[in-house]
Scaffold this motif. Structure first.
Motif, short mmCIF file in Angstrom:
data_model
loop_
_atom_site.label_atom_id
_atom_site.label_comp_id
_atom_site.label_asym_id
_atom_site.label_seq_id
_atom_site.Cartn_x
_atom_site.Cartn_y
_atom_site.Cartn_z
N TYR A 1 -27.99 -28.36 26.45
CA TYR A 1 -27.66 -28.55 27.86
C TYR A 1 -28.77 -28.07 28.79
N SER A 21 -22.23 -32.12 31.14
CA SER A 21 -22.80 -31.08 31.99
C SER A 21 -23.81 -31.65 32.98
N TRP A 64 -16.91 -23.61 29.13
CA TRP A 64 -18.24 -23.84 28.56
C TRP A 64 -18.39 -25.29 28.10
N THR A 65 -19.62 -25.70 27.90
CA THR A 65 -19.90 -27.03 27.35
C THR A 65 -20.43 -26.87 25.93
N SER A 69 -24.00 -25.16 32.59
CA SER A 69 -23.74 -24.71 31.22
C SER A 69 -24.18 -23.27 30.99
#
Length: 220
Positions: free
Chosen positions: A191, A169, A108-109, A175
């Motif tokens: 994101y 991202s 994940w971001t 994302s």
């Protein structure tokens, strides 16, 4: 439907390989941050060459929105493209969850600092990326041949220096997939909004620099 399927497949492969590199590095600790950045750059480049002639290989809702604003992409295709991209990303993360059930973040971001810091970084990074895309993805044959290399290179160097801070991202779909499957939606708005805003600003910049002004007609 071929274009929508190509966007689904391209985004699936991009997210599967890119975030997969993050997941595998967390498990074996040999891929490294450099390897993750290189993986993202290479997979983006590869998908552009593989599927660019079918769908344009956007693989990114921010890019599709920007091309629509620039009038280089039909507005009627925008929503189906975004749905295809988001679905491809979600299925990629679902696949990784099945393969690595012990992993909790799936690449994940999330911001490592403040939300504002990551928002500004994502906006600037996407601005740079879209400025390159809109100038090399269309145009002369020579530009088209090297479009994948140029775009993949931008993704690589941006992920290399900014990834540890904001995730780099530059892509709402990238994302969205991990956020949806892990249920961590807290920072997802960054994101989504920042890449869209950055890509839109790039279109404005491109329009100012490169679009020809209308000719002034003088009548006697």
């Amino acid at each position: 439907m071929k274009k929508y399927l190509a966007e689904f497949i391209g985004t699936y492969i991009m997210v599967f390989c890119g975030t997969g590199a993050v997941v595998i590095d967390e498990q074996v600790h040999t891929v490294t941050h450099l390897g993750v950045a290189v993986t993202f750059g290479l997979v983006v480049m590869s998908m552009i060459y593989a599927l660019g002639s079918v769908s344009g290989a956007h693989m990114n809702p921010a890019v599709s929105i920007a091309f629509t604003l620039a009038k280089r992409f039909p507005a009627k295709c925008l929503i189906p493209y975004i749905i295809s991209q988001l679905t491809g990303a979600a299925f990629a993360s679902l696949t990784l969850k099945y393969l690595f059930p012990q992993n909790t973040d799936l690449g994940w971001t999330v911001p490592s600092g403040s939300n504002a810091q990551s928002f500004i970084l994502e906006l600037i990074l996407t601005f740079i990326l879209m400025l390159v895309i809109i100038n090399v993805a269309t145009g002369s044959k020579e530009q088209g041949m090297f479009a994948g290399l140029a775009i993949g290179g931008v993704v690589l160097f941006e992920a290399l220096f900014a990834g540890p801070i904001c995730g780099a991202s530059m892509n709402p779909a990238r994302s969205f997939g991990p956020a949806l499957i892990t249920g961590n939606l807290n920072a997802l708005w960054i994101y989504i909004l920042a890449p869209v805003a950055g890509a839109a600003l790039a279109v404005l910049c491109w329009s100012y620099f490169f679009k020809q002004p209308p000719e002034l007609k003088i009548t006697a």
